[in-house]
Enzyme design. Structure first.
Site, PDB file in Angstrom:
ATOM      1  N   LYS A  80       0.883  -1.206   0.048  1.00  0.00           N
ATOM      2  CA  LYS A  80      -0.075  -0.055   0.105  1.00  0.00           C
ATOM      3  C   LYS A  80       0.957   1.170   0.086  1.00  0.00           C
ATOM      4  CE  LYS A  80      -3.444   2.116   2.795  1.00  0.00           C
ATOM      5  NZ  LYS A  80      -4.572   1.994   4.037  1.00  0.00           N
ATOM      6  N   SER A 155      -9.336   2.228   3.149  1.00  0.00           N
ATOM      7  CA  SER A 155      -8.643   3.159   2.266  1.00  0.00           C
ATOM      8  C   SER A 155      -7.410   2.061   1.444  1.00  0.00           C
ATOM      9  CB  SER A 155      -7.591   4.032   3.077  1.00  0.00           C
ATOM     10  OG  SER A 155      -7.017   3.165   3.991  1.00  0.00           O
ATOM     11  N   SER A 179      -9.609  -0.098   7.451  1.00  0.00           N
ATOM     12  CA  SER A 179      -9.009  -0.036   6.166  1.00  0.00           C
ATOM     13  C   SER A 179      -8.431  -1.305   5.425  1.00  0.00           C
ATOM     14  CB  SER A 179      -8.103   1.055   5.722  1.00  0.00           C
ATOM     15  OG  SER A 179      -8.832   2.335   5.733  1.00  0.00           O
TER      16      SER A 179
HETATM   17  N1  GLN Z   1     -12.962   4.746   6.643  1.00  0.00           N
HETATM   18  C1  GLN Z   1     -12.123   5.143   8.085  1.00  0.00           C
HETATM   19  C2  GLN Z   1     -11.529   6.928   7.581  1.00  0.00           C
HETATM   20  O1  GLN Z   1     -11.844   7.099   6.599  1.00  0.00           O
HETATM   21  C3  GLN Z   1     -10.994   4.279   8.482  1.00  0.00           C
HETATM   22  C4  GLN Z   1      -9.748   4.482   7.469  1.00  0.00           C
HETATM   23  C5  GLN Z   1      -8.664   3.571   7.601  1.00  0.00           C
HETATM   24  O2  GLN Z   1      -8.918   2.534   8.416  1.00  0.00           O
HETATM   25  N2  GLN Z   1      -7.538   4.127   7.344  1.00  0.00           N
HETATM   26  O3  GLN Z   1     -10.991   7.284   8.419  1.00  0.00           O
END
Ligand code: GLN
Length: 496
Positions: A80, A155, A179
């Site tokens: 990632k 994400s 994420s």
């Molecule tokens: N959807 C959550 C956010 O936007 C989690 C994102 C993540 O775990 N990096 O913060």
């Protein structure tokens, strides 16, 4: 060997073929690179460097020729783009870090490289990992391989899409509020977010430091266990790294439980179902798939028990205060001075800061910086940030009350299957609300997994979430592995 079957093999199967010298690491990266090119339209990859990948593959082949039996030797993966890498640009999905070259590798990257993994490149993600759909990437959306008109989740959307599309057998992700688990669910792959502190955050571009955690995404629990064994472990360079001896997650996953039989490998395992994770409003297709997986777990010997996480709904406001607060502080380093983007024209220092940040950050990142700055400001700190911290503690305590009655907790990962690209329009709150089932474990720092559990509306994948107590990754992986030995949801492939 033809390129056909190679891409269908997972981490464990490929590692075995490499060790048996039935395929070379070089052949493997050539086959997968061709496949990545053929499916570039998915938008999963950001940076690649064929020469670097081939050099790593050649060196893995040399080690294999010498009889080195490292478990991941020659296995191709990707990272990632929130992990910094020396050889490839590290952007965090942001214009702010476009083409940024890190002088060092993140610990997770370094450890996987030392284990013999070959890096195919960097994977698309939401800007600074803020999002649930991968639509916040400055470098374009990622398409869900099961239906290109839908989001892959976020994400870690590039990771999930690449694993689901069989562009590679496994890759890294990060999970701050879901994420790893949510994109794994949306794309039908397996992903584990370990206990906070199990994987080093050194070289992981920070979003919300008290929540950020790295983890693997692959096609099976066994493949995740192999990758996690290499990625995890104490790192003196991360002050929040858990000081525990290195752990092998593979052997315990396959070790029989006491009292278990071949037909009932999960005999004696108590799985708690929090009432709040099965609300009347839960989409019928998601509820159906999750219940089917629970029925399988029961057949395998597990007992289902009723538990409660009464503050589940509060985890949304709590997370969306704490995460932006930490983000606003972490992102203050992007000021055009030390690294990354700098505005080309400005009047003075203050103007340079303003223009740099206005140009470099996308809308969601700016929104969170403003929310975070607000909740930390004098006068509002007590009303918002402090209250959120108190509730965070209560949410963690609620889990401990559950774990008095069960060994694992299960429920849905997300309230729906993957939604169409663009469906959330300009309403960020819609996306925030969809994080309801992943945020509680994140706030508590607990390990969580998404395991494929079938398909819902539109033939889209659905994951079942398993949550364990602190450092119970072994129990999670054991249960997920048993489920995958008995079912084939995780083996289904999208037609590309
Ligand atoms: N959807 C959550 C956010 O936007 C989690 C994102 C993540 O775990 N990096 O913060």
């Amino acid at each position: 060997m033809s390129a056909g079957p190679l891409h269908t093999l997972g981490v464990a199967a490929l590692a075995a073929r490499l060790r048996a010298r039935e395929v070379s690491a070089v052949e493997l990266v050539q086959a997968l690179s061709a496949r990545i090119d053929a499916h570039a339209g998915l938008g999963a990859f950001l940076a690649r460097d064929e020469a670097l990948t081939l050099a790593q593959a050649r060196s893995a082949d040399e080690r294999l020729a010498r009889g080195d039996t490292a478990p991941l030797l020659g296995v191709p993966i990707a990272h990632k783009d929130i992990f910094v890498t020396r050889g490839l640009a590290s952007t965090a999905g942001s214009k702010m870090l476009q083409a940024y070259q890190s002088p060092f590798d993140a610990t997770v990257v370094q450890r996987l490289a030392e284990a013999g993994c070959v890096t195919l490149g960097k994977l698309n993600c939401d800007e600074f990992a803020m999002g649930s759909a991968n639509e916040n990437s400055a470098f374009g959306a990622v398409h869900n391989p099961w239906d290109r008109g839908r989001v892959p989740g976020g994400s870690s959307g590039g990771t999930a899409a690449a694993v689901a599309a069989r562009l590679l057998p496994g890759a890294t992700g990060t999970d701050t509020g879901g994420s790893i688990r949510q994109p794994a669910s949306f794309c039908g792959v397996t992903g584990i977010k370990p206990t906070y502190g199990v994987c080093s955050r050194y070289g992981m571009i920070a979003f919300a430091s008290s929540l950020d955690q790295a983890g693997p995404m692959a096609r099976s629990a066994e493949d995740c266990a192999l990758l996690l064994s290499a990625m995890s472990g104490f790192d003196a360079r991360d002050a929040t790294s858990a000081e525990r001896p290195p752990q092998d997650f593979v052997a315990p996953m396959k070790t029989a439980r006491e009292g278990a039989t071949a037909a009932r490998p999960l005999q004696g395992l108590r799985i708690g179902l929090p009432r709040e994770f099965f609300p009347a409003a839960l989409a019928a297709d998601v509820g159906g798939a999750v219940r089917a997986a629970l029925a399988e777990l029961e057949k395998l010997g597990a007992t289902l028990v009723d538990v409660s996480l009464p503050r589940t709904e509060l985890s949304i406001p709590v997370y969306y205060i704490i995460a932006p607060a930490e983000a606003s502080s972490n992102l203050s380093r992007f000021d055009g001075v030390k690294f990354g983007h700098r505005a080309a024209h400005y009047a003075d220092l203050l103007d340079m800061y303003k223009k740099t940040r206005a140009q470099g950050f996308g809308a969601e990142v700016k929104r969170r910086i403003m929310i975070g700055t607000y909740v930390l400001s004098h006068g509002y700190y007590d009303a918002y940030y402090l209250q959120a911290q108190k509730l965070r503690r209560m949410i963690a305590d609620d889990f401990q009350a559950c774990f008095a009655a069960c060994d694992l907790i299960a429920g849905p990962v997300a309230p729906t299957v993957a939604w169409p690209l663009g469906a959330q329009g300009d309403d960020p709150v819609k996306a925030y609300l969809a994080d309801i089932f992943t945020l509680p474990a994140s706030l508590a720092g607990l390990p969580g997994m998404s395991v494929p559990a079938g398909f819902g509306d539109g033939g889209m994948p659905v994951g079942v979430q398993l949550i364990g107590n602190y450092f119970q990754e072994g129990t999670l992986l054991h249960a997920a592995h048993a489920l995958q030995q008995a079912t084939d949801w995780h083996l289904k492939e999208p037609v590309l």
